[in-house]
Scaffold this active site. Structure first.
Site, PDB file in Angstrom:
ATOM      1  N   GLU A  93      -1.649   6.529 -10.093  1.00  0.00           N
ATOM      2  CA  GLU A  93      -0.385   6.310  -9.386  1.00  0.00           C
ATOM      3  C   GLU A  93       0.786   6.976 -10.093  1.00  0.00           C
ATOM      4  O   GLU A  93       1.942   6.713  -9.760  1.00  0.00           O
ATOM      5  CB  GLU A  93      -0.126   4.794  -9.228  1.00  0.00           C
ATOM      6  N   ASP A 112      -4.339   4.309  -0.946  1.00  0.00           N
ATOM      7  CA  ASP A 112      -4.257   5.768  -0.757  1.00  0.00           C
ATOM      8  C   ASP A 112      -3.151   6.125   0.223  1.00  0.00           C
ATOM      9  O   ASP A 112      -2.463   7.151   0.066  1.00  0.00           O
ATOM     10  CB  ASP A 112      -5.593   6.295  -0.248  1.00  0.00           C
TER      11      ASP A 112
END
Length: 731
Positions: free
Chosen positions: A628, A602
């Site tokens: 992503e 993250d």
């Protein structure tokens, strides 16, 4: 004492027939007058009673018609919402048939935004599509010269909006007339006749301005037409749709009433005449019998005249003239009667005085009740105003519109000259002037007060209102730090919600001591409601901002990207401009997550998002697409410009250090791959354009990652993905 032979000469002869006639005829005349009065009065009472009954019937009928129309309106609105939720594959004609089957008595018509619509219906459809809110209006069609109740609701694409109409025509009113046994006519807001259930009663084609004013003033108007027949009509306002006002005329014939009155009068008159004739006959014979005691009285008088003072009148049981005979026998009783009358008069005098006292007491009580009624009326007006304020303020979420509504409420309720709104800034514990009315906004713009500074600061610190009847003599008045010299009276009120200060409202009036205690109480109640509305507006703005951003990266989310892409596509089509899409994916990100964990993953996503924002223009939109993957919208950028931006971003990410990249990345550094597609070079369809950028990204992955690939038609065969669905669902 006279001799008996002399008696006939001394005593006059008694004639009973003459006396009977004198007593009988005045009574007969009086009875005739009373009979005529009774007939007329009874007819008038019957007429008034029947008229009131007809007025009650008219009032009941118009209430039932209003309830019937409103129920139909609400049922059709619910039906339209249900129809709007049905799949777009069902034709509008089938939905229309289903609606007509649900309401077979109404001539329903159903359209969608793709239908050929008149200009008013087209504008209504666009309003519903933009606001995504159902609407109800009264519309007029010049082609058919009919008024329609039009209901609109948002629907699923490609319909976008559904519109349902049913005409307000004679068929509808005739149905209601048969149900409620009255004739109905509907008039538009301008007083023009829209439809009538019948030509009977001669409905007006146009209501006069005086009639409209009288209806609006008292909410009803009774009229009577007298031509061939009498007609009684009731005119009332009839709200339909979201804000439409019509006028409903309910009529009833008075023909049966007049016939009933005439029949009643004749029958009553004949009955009275027969009763008088029979009564006069019986009375005549009873009168002759009743005058018999007079003969006995004259005989007694003769006896007394002869000196027989002990003689008494013979009395007959059950005769009213016995009192005349008793007067000779009860002379002494007259004195007692006079004394009793005197006592009775004194008693009546005392009773009269008590009555006067009681009347005075009643007058005082009436004055007290009148004062209480005035107070109750003021309290009712206050509660009504607060209800209107609550309904008006809670409906506004935009702060600028909310501030305008707050000011409008204060101007209408308190008739104040100038208003200043100060909001509490929690960071530096101060009050800042946000909005004003009645004075130049630049005069006090940006002005702030510390807590406890001036009247406004004191109100904020104590959270208690301050009323200054005359600012010119108030030492606490800072005149807004010299920027505006205020005079007159000031009512400064805190806006507090659950013990938290929201701000301060300053209400100015040019006249000193202009705010009564009731006005102060009402103003504080409005201020409390304003505090709730302002806080709701803040929460709404915060919620709207959160719904358009990604929680982790703070970038625009997929939904906001769809809105921006749709807007940019519309602008590019209108002005024949370019824009490009960059589909970005972090290389080998799964390996990074597997080795270092999702928390550090993250952190990488946040850092990549920040770098993308720092290295793009202000007009560009960076959004998190999925996991992503990121997507970048470049307005007014062609293929060459977008490739330059994509290469710059690749180098920027490649040169940046990410903790743990040596252990998880094949090249010992974190990289990205980018696919590029441009409008209109590659495609003019935005959904296909997103797929092309995604396919170009796949080609970049296939070529070894850490590179930029612009989509080309001859290279599209490199994609091995089968039956790939569009990346961007339709909005």
């Amino acid at each position: 004492m006279a001799d008996k032979a002399d008696i006939p000469h001394i005593i006059p002869k008694f004639e009973t027939f003459q006396l009977t006639r004198q007593l009988l005829w005045p009574l007969v005349i009086l009875l005739l007058v009373l009979a005529g009065t009774s007939v007329v009065g009874s007819s008038l009472l019957l007429y008034n009673s029947l008229s009131a009954s007809i007025d009650h019937q008219l009032d009941h009928a118009q209430k039932m018609v209003y309830r019937d129309l409103k129920n139909r309106e609400m049922l059709l609105a619910d039906l339209l919402v249900l129809l709007s939720l049905k799949p777009a594959s069902i034709p509008t004609t089938e939905l229309e048939a289903e609606a007509r089957a649900y309401q077979p008595l109404l001539d329903l018509h159903l359209y969608d935004s793709r239908s050929k619509l008149s200009e008013p219906l087209r504008a209504l459809s666009e309003t519903v599509v933009q606001s995504k809110t159902g609407l109800r209006y009264i519309t007029y069609d010049k082609r058919t010269d009919l008024y329609y109740l039009t209901l609109a609701a948002p629907a699923k694409p490609p319909r976008n909006a559904l519109l349902m109409q049913f005409p307000i025509n004679r068929r509808l009113l005739k149905l209601l007339a048969e149900r409620y046994l009255c004739d109905f006519s509907l008039y538009s807001e301008e007083g023009r006749l829209m439809a009538s259930s019948s030509d009977k009663g001669n409905p007006d084609l146009q209501l006069s301005e005086d009639q409209l004013a009288r209806i609006s003033k008292s909410n009803h108007l009774y009229t009577s037409k007298i031509e061939d027949v009498d007609y009684r009509s009731l005119y009332v306002p009839l709200p339909l749709g979201s804000d439409g006002i019509l006028y409903l005329a309910t009529s009833h014939s008075l023909d049966n009433l007049n016939g009933l009155l005439l029949t009643h009068s004749w029958r009553l008159l004949m009955t009275v005449i027969l009763a008088l004739a029979l009564g006069a006959f019986i009375y005549y014979h009873r009168l002759k019998h009743a005058l018999t005691p007079l003969k006995n009285l004259l005989e007694t008088i003769h006896q007394v005249s002869r000196g027989n003072l002990s003689s008494r009148t013979e009395l007959t049981d059950g005769n009213c003239l016995n009192e005349l005979g008793n007067s000779f026998n009860l002379m002494l009783d007259q004195l007692e009667t006079l004394i009793e009358k005197r006592l009775e008069n004194e008693k009546n005098a005392v009773l009269t005085q008590e009555t006067l006292k009681y009347n005075n007491h009643l007058k005082k009580k009436n004055l007290e009740i009148e004062k209480a009624n005035i107070l109750l009326k003021e309290q009712y007006e206050e509660l009504t105003a607060l209800f209107q304020v609550s309904r008006s303020l809670t409906a506004a979420l935009d702060q600028n519109l909310l501030f305008e509504k707050i000011f409008s409420v204060f101007r209408e309720s308190l008739h104040c000259d100038r208003i200043v709104l100060l909001l509490y800034q929690a960071g530096d514990e101060s009050l800042e002037v946000i909005k004003t009315t009645g004075l130049d906004a630049t005069t006090v713009k940006g002005l702030s007060f510390k807590l406890g500074e001036g009247i406004s600061g004191m109100v904020a610190a104590s959270m208690q209102p301050i009323y200054s009847p005359d600012l010119s003599t108030d030492d606490r008045n800072l005149s807004y730090k010299g920027r505006w010299v205020s005079s007159g009276s000031l009512l400064s009120m805190p806006m507090v919600l659950q013990g938290q200060l929201i701000g301060v409202l300053n209400i100015h009036h040019q006249q000193p001591d202009a705010f009564s205690p009731i006005a102060q109480q009402m103003a504080q109640a409005i201020a409390d409601q304003a505090a709730i509305s302002i806080e709701n507006s803040r929460l709404y703005e915060k919620t709207r901002a959160l719904s358009a951003t990604d929680d982790l990266t703070g970038l625009a989310n997929r939904r906001q990207f769809q809105d921006f892409l749709q807007r940019e596509w519309t602008q590019a089509r209108r002005y024949q401009d370019n824009f490009s899409l960059l589909m970005i994916d972090i290389d080998n990100f799964k390996a990074y997550n597997d080795i270092h964990g999702h928390l550090k993953g993250d952190i990488v996503l946040k850092k990549v998002a920040a770098l993308l924002l720092q290295n793009t223009r202000g007009i560009d939109l960076v959004a998190r697409f999925d996991g992503e993957e990121f997507v970048l919208l470049l307005p007014k950028a062609n293929r060459e410009g977008s490739l330059a931006v994509a290469n710059k971003l690749c180098r920027c990410i490649e040169n940046e250090y990410f903790a743990g990249m040596e252990a998880s990345q094949p090249q010992k550094k974190l990289t990205i791959s980018i696919g590029v597609a441009s409008y209109p070079t590659d495609s003019t369809d935005i959904y296909e354009l997103v797929n092309l950028a995604d396919e170009a990204l796949y080609q970049a992955k296939h070529q070894g990652r850490n590179c930029v690939v612009a989509w080309k038609r001859e290279n599209s065969s490199l994609s091995n993905r089968e039956n790939k669905q569009p990346s961007l669902p339709p909005t």
